[in-house]
Motif scaffolding. Sequence first.
Motif, PDB file in Angstrom:
ATOM      1  N   GLY A  84      20.335   0.775  -5.006  1.00 40.18           N
ATOM      2  CA  GLY A  84      19.802   0.254  -3.757  1.00 40.18           C
ATOM      3  C   GLY A  84      19.126   1.330  -2.924  1.00 40.18           C
ATOM      4  O   GLY A  84      18.024   1.129  -2.399  1.00 40.18           O
ATOM      5  N   CYS A  85      19.767   2.496  -2.815  1.00 42.74           N
ATOM      6  CA  CYS A  85      19.189   3.585  -2.008  1.00 42.74           C
ATOM      7  C   CYS A  85      17.929   4.147  -2.666  1.00 42.74           C
ATOM      8  O   CYS A  85      16.913   4.404  -1.986  1.00 42.74           O
ATOM      9  CB  CYS A  85      20.224   4.691  -1.821  1.00 42.74           C
ATOM     10  N   ALA A  86      17.970   4.363  -3.975  1.00 42.37           N
ATOM     11  CA  ALA A  86      16.816   4.944  -4.667  1.00 42.37           C
ATOM     12  C   ALA A  86      15.618   4.003  -4.640  1.00 42.37           C
ATOM     13  O   ALA A  86      14.473   4.437  -4.417  1.00 42.37           O
ATOM     14  CB  ALA A  86      17.200   5.281  -6.105  1.00 42.37           C
ATOM     15  N   SER A  87      15.855   2.711  -4.872  1.00 40.55           N
ATOM     16  CA  SER A  87      14.742   1.758  -4.851  1.00 40.55           C
ATOM     17  C   SER A  87      14.158   1.618  -3.454  1.00 40.55           C
ATOM     18  O   SER A  87      12.949   1.433  -3.289  1.00 40.55           O
ATOM     19  CB  SER A  87      15.205   0.402  -5.381  1.00 40.55           C
ATOM     20  N   THR A  88      14.993   1.738  -2.435  1.00 39.57           N
ATOM     21  CA  THR A  88      14.490   1.709  -1.059  1.00 39.57           C
ATOM     22  C   THR A  88      13.674   2.958  -0.767  1.00 39.57           C
ATOM     23  O   THR A  88      12.609   2.884  -0.124  1.00 39.57           O
ATOM     24  CB  THR A  88      15.657   1.600  -0.060  1.00 39.57           C
ATOM     25  N   ALA A  89      14.148   4.095  -1.253  1.00 38.16           N
ATOM     26  CA  ALA A  89      13.433   5.354  -1.034  1.00 38.16           C
ATOM     27  C   ALA A  89      12.064   5.356  -1.712  1.00 38.16           C
ATOM     28  O   ALA A  89      11.145   6.044  -1.262  1.00 38.16           O
ATOM     29  CB  ALA A  89      14.274   6.520  -1.540  1.00 38.16           C
ATOM     30  N   ILE A  90      11.932   4.595  -2.787  1.00 41.33           N
ATOM     31  CA  ILE A  90      10.637   4.497  -3.467  1.00 41.33           C
ATOM     32  C   ILE A  90       9.801   3.364  -2.888  1.00 41.33           C
ATOM     33  O   ILE A  90       8.599   3.529  -2.620  1.00 41.33           O
ATOM     34  CB  ILE A  90      10.849   4.272  -4.975  1.00 41.33           C
ATOM     35  N   GLY A  91      10.415   2.213  -2.681  1.00 39.24           N
ATOM     36  CA  GLY A  91       9.666   1.025  -2.272  1.00 39.24           C
ATOM     37  C   GLY A  91       9.124   1.079  -0.863  1.00 39.24           C
ATOM     38  O   GLY A  91       7.960   0.721  -0.617  1.00 39.24           O
ATOM     39  N   VAL A  92       9.936   1.525   0.103  1.00 37.18           N
ATOM     40  CA  VAL A  92       9.491   1.527   1.498  1.00 37.18           C
ATOM     41  C   VAL A  92       8.300   2.462   1.710  1.00 37.18           C
ATOM     42  O   VAL A  92       7.293   2.055   2.319  1.00 37.18           O
ATOM     43  CB  VAL A  92      10.667   1.891   2.428  1.00 37.18           C
ATOM     44  N   PRO A  93       8.313   3.708   1.233  1.00 38.46           N
ATOM     45  CA  PRO A  93       7.108   4.552   1.385  1.00 38.46           C
ATOM     46  C   PRO A  93       5.893   3.976   0.670  1.00 38.46           C
ATOM     47  O   PRO A  93       4.765   4.103   1.162  1.00 38.46           O
ATOM     48  CB  PRO A  93       7.536   5.887   0.775  1.00 38.46           C
ATOM     49  N   LEU A  94       6.121   3.353  -0.496  1.00 39.53           N
ATOM     50  CA  LEU A  94       4.997   2.741  -1.211  1.00 39.53           C
ATOM     51  C   LEU A  94       4.369   1.636  -0.385  1.00 39.53           C
ATOM     52  O   LEU A  94       3.137   1.559  -0.249  1.00 39.53           O
ATOM     53  CB  LEU A  94       5.480   2.197  -2.559  1.00 39.53           C
ATOM     54  N   ALA A  95       5.198   0.768   0.181  1.00 37.99           N
ATOM     55  CA  ALA A  95       4.686  -0.324   1.008  1.00 37.99           C
ATOM     56  C   ALA A  95       3.999   0.206   2.262  1.00 37.99           C
ATOM     57  O   ALA A  95       2.919  -0.280   2.650  1.00 37.99           O
ATOM     58  CB  ALA A  95       5.829  -1.269   1.389  1.00 37.99           C
ATOM     59  N   ALA A  96       4.596   1.223   2.891  1.00 37.14           N
ATOM     60  CA  ALA A  96       4.011   1.773   4.114  1.00 37.14           C
ATOM     61  C   ALA A  96       2.684   2.461   3.841  1.00 37.14           C
ATOM     62  O   ALA A  96       1.722   2.341   4.622  1.00 37.14           O
ATOM     63  CB  ALA A  96       4.991   2.758   4.758  1.00 37.14           C
ATOM     64  N   ALA A  97       2.595   3.178   2.717  1.00 37.79           N
ATOM     65  CA  ALA A  97       1.364   3.918   2.410  1.00 37.79           C
ATOM     66  C   ALA A  97       0.199   2.998   2.095  1.00 37.79           C
ATOM     67  O   ALA A  97      -0.959   3.342   2.343  1.00 37.79           O
ATOM     68  CB  ALA A  97       1.628   4.861   1.237  1.00 37.79           C
ATOM     69  N   LEU A  98       0.495   1.809   1.537  1.00 39.42           N
ATOM     70  CA  LEU A  98      -0.579   0.912   1.100  1.00 39.42           C
ATOM     71  C   LEU A  98      -0.775  -0.278   2.030  1.00 39.42           C
ATOM     72  O   LEU A  98      -1.612  -1.140   1.755  1.00 39.42           O
ATOM     73  CB  LEU A  98      -0.270   0.392  -0.309  1.00 39.42           C
ATOM     74  N   ALA A  99      -0.028  -0.321   3.121  1.00 36.58           N
ATOM     75  CA  ALA A  99      -0.086  -1.490   4.007  1.00 36.58           C
ATOM     76  C   ALA A  99      -1.476  -1.714   4.581  1.00 36.58           C
ATOM     77  O   ALA A  99      -1.888  -2.861   4.799  1.00 36.58           O
ATOM     78  CB  ALA A  99       0.939  -1.336   5.130  1.00 36.58           C
ATOM     79  N   PHE A 100      -2.205  -0.653   4.843  1.00 35.94           N
ATOM     80  CA  PHE A 100      -3.522  -0.785   5.489  1.00 35.94           C
ATOM     81  C   PHE A 100      -4.661  -0.375   4.560  1.00 35.94           C
ATOM     82  O   PHE A 100      -5.782  -0.142   5.016  1.00 35.94           O
ATOM     83  CB  PHE A 100      -3.550   0.058   6.766  1.00 35.94           C
ATOM     84  N   VAL A 101      -4.357  -0.290   3.261  1.00 40.46           N
ATOM     85  CA  VAL A 101      -5.389   0.042   2.284  1.00 40.46           C
ATOM     86  C   VAL A 101      -6.031  -1.253   1.792  1.00 40.46           C
ATOM     87  O   VAL A 101      -5.332  -2.173   1.377  1.00 40.46           O
ATOM     88  CB  VAL A 101      -4.794   0.824   1.096  1.00 40.46           C
ATOM     89  N   PRO A 102      -7.350  -1.367   1.833  1.00 40.37           N
ATOM     90  CA  PRO A 102      -7.998  -2.619   1.393  1.00 40.37           C
ATOM     91  C   PRO A 102      -7.940  -2.772  -0.122  1.00 40.37           C
ATOM     92  O   PRO A 102      -7.744  -1.815  -0.863  1.00 40.37           O
ATOM     93  CB  PRO A 102      -9.436  -2.443   1.892  1.00 40.37           C
ATOM     94  N   GLY A 103      -8.140  -4.014  -0.567  1.00 38.80           N
ATOM     95  CA  GLY A 103      -8.180  -4.295  -1.995  1.00 38.80           C
ATOM     96  C   GLY A 103      -6.951  -5.039  -2.473  1.00 38.80           C
ATOM     97  O   GLY A 103      -5.838  -4.826  -1.965  1.00 38.80           O
ATOM     98  N   ASP A 104      -7.157  -5.929  -3.429  1.00 34.59           N
ATOM     99  CA  ASP A 104      -6.053  -6.737  -3.943  1.00 34.59           C
ATOM    100  C   ASP A 104      -4.993  -5.891  -4.633  1.00 34.59           C
ATOM    101  O   ASP A 104      -3.795  -6.175  -4.529  1.00 34.59           O
ATOM    102  CB  ASP A 104      -6.587  -7.788  -4.924  1.00 34.59           C
ATOM    103  N   THR A 105      -5.420  -4.860  -5.347  1.00 32.56           N
ATOM    104  CA  THR A 105      -4.456  -4.024  -6.053  1.00 32.56           C
ATOM    105  C   THR A 105      -3.534  -3.314  -5.077  1.00 32.56           C
ATOM    106  O   THR A 105      -2.310  -3.278  -5.266  1.00 32.56           O
ATOM    107  CB  THR A 105      -5.170  -2.993  -6.940  1.00 32.56           C
ATOM    108  N   ALA A 106      -4.100  -2.754  -4.014  1.00 30.11           N
ATOM    109  CA  ALA A 106      -3.290  -2.062  -3.008  1.00 30.11           C
ATOM    110  C   ALA A 106      -2.329  -3.032  -2.330  1.00 30.11           C
ATOM    111  O   ALA A 106      -1.146  -2.708  -2.118  1.00 30.11           O
ATOM    112  CB  ALA A 106      -4.193  -1.394  -1.973  1.00 30.11           C
ATOM    113  N   ARG A 107      -2.810  -4.230  -2.018  1.00 26.23           N
ATOM    114  CA  ARG A 107      -1.929  -5.203  -1.369  1.00 26.23           C
ATOM    115  C   ARG A 107      -0.826  -5.669  -2.313  1.00 26.23           C
ATOM    116  O   ARG A 107       0.316  -5.901  -1.893  1.00 26.23           O
ATOM    117  CB  ARG A 107      -2.747  -6.399  -0.868  1.00 26.23           C
ATOM    118  N   GLY A 108      -1.164  -5.824  -3.586  1.00 28.50           N
ATOM    119  CA  GLY A 108      -0.140  -6.215  -4.558  1.00 28.50           C
ATOM    120  C   GLY A 108       0.934  -5.148  -4.713  1.00 28.50           C
ATOM    121  O   GLY A 108       2.132  -5.447  -4.759  1.00 28.50           O
ATOM    122  N   LEU A 109       0.521  -3.867  -4.769  1.00 22.87           N
ATOM    123  CA  LEU A 109       1.488  -2.782  -4.875  1.00 22.87           C
ATOM    124  C   LEU A 109       2.300  -2.642  -3.592  1.00 22.87           C
ATOM    125  O   LEU A 109       3.476  -2.273  -3.630  1.00 22.87           O
ATOM    126  CB  LEU A 109       0.772  -1.471  -5.202  1.00 22.87           C
TER     127      LEU A 109
END
Length: 422
Positions: A84-109
């Motif tokens: 749970g901790c490791a997946s959060t440490a990976i998932g939350v930064p990934l979502a935050a980094a790509l939240a405002f990046v345009p494109g379907d691939t970025a939004r999907g990731l």
Amino acid sequence: MGTRLAVFCSVADQGVAALTNIAVLVVAARLSSAAGFSVFSLVYTVFTVLLGLSVSYVGQALVLERGAWQGVRAACRSAVVFTGCASTAIGVPLAAALAFVPGDTARGLCALGAVLPIVLTQDGMRSCFSTLRLPHYALAADLVRLAAAVPALAAQPPDAGPARLVAVWGLSAVPALLVGAALLLPRLRGVPADPVRFLRRGHLGRRFVVEFAVGNGAGQLAVVGLGLFATPLAVGALRGATTLFGPMNVLFNACTVFGPPVLNRYRDASDKVRATALLAAALAVVAAAWATVLIFLPDRIGRELLGDTWAVSSALLPATGSQYAAMALGTCALLTLRVLRPRATLPLQVVFSLLSVACLLTGYAVGGVTGAAWGLCLGSGLKAGAAWTRTVVVRRSGSRSGNVPGGVRRWVTGRRAERPKS
């Protein structure tokens, strides 16, 4: 639970998980445009890689846990917290980094990052149930996963964006996560969690991650090699033939994930080797029988499965069927080594995964696509032969890792295990 019922539940659970993956992709393909489904597939592939790393680093080491029952329960609790901790440490930064990046691939990731803690933690509980010898609980949770994911995706509107599909797919794991937690947590109550144990030196999961990376890296290298030296039709033909053996992959995965706890019910190393040898023979026979069914499959049905690719893939079925029979032998040999002497599997994986790539490319140079398929078969056969030879050597040497219950535990935790009372 008896051994036979445990094996049945383990294989059934692996089959339900595979069916869920297939159903998710089919429903997503029907809802998406070609471009949208390409993005969804890309994101799903990223998840598959992350899942493989998680299973290798946490799950495969966890199912080898032995020793005092209190310690096994503590290891399971630690695994859930760490995942749970490791997946959060990976998932939350990934979502935050790509939240405002345009494109379907970025939004999907970005959507994948947001749901990653849910899907990885839910899947990680399967290894806990296996370690605790409760595979029927894993089966129950995965049935809930299947029952929730498919209707949730099917309820989405046509041409739904890939980010929306990824988000719905991830959130549909919440019911299975809750069911798994309700079944698991009462059995872990009162034991301490030590997630740092998975970061200590000597954690066996590091070796399994390398094995996973080498195996997948070799597969990717094979695809790249075919892309450089073959035609796209050749790549599609080989992949199409391999796809038809998906049921065998379910059985192989079930052996790898759920085999160690079942084998550890046998106290003597000879009994473990004998059991896996019988399993290897049975799986090889099943692979040969499945290949025979596919070879004699009417072309009309084959085209329903693979479309135009069937015409070229059907010619590869004898070679691919022979390869899967050899893979059955190799999978069971590696399973035996993983229980008797876990450190012995990495050199085999590294050497023979690369050798398989060499056999693939050499086979294509000699005999085209058919030669490439037989090259893969040769590589799998050589790997199986080497793995069983190593198993015999380990068994004859009287490996302490197969006879002392604390051996694996010492490698996993980095600490000397408590000797069980006689």
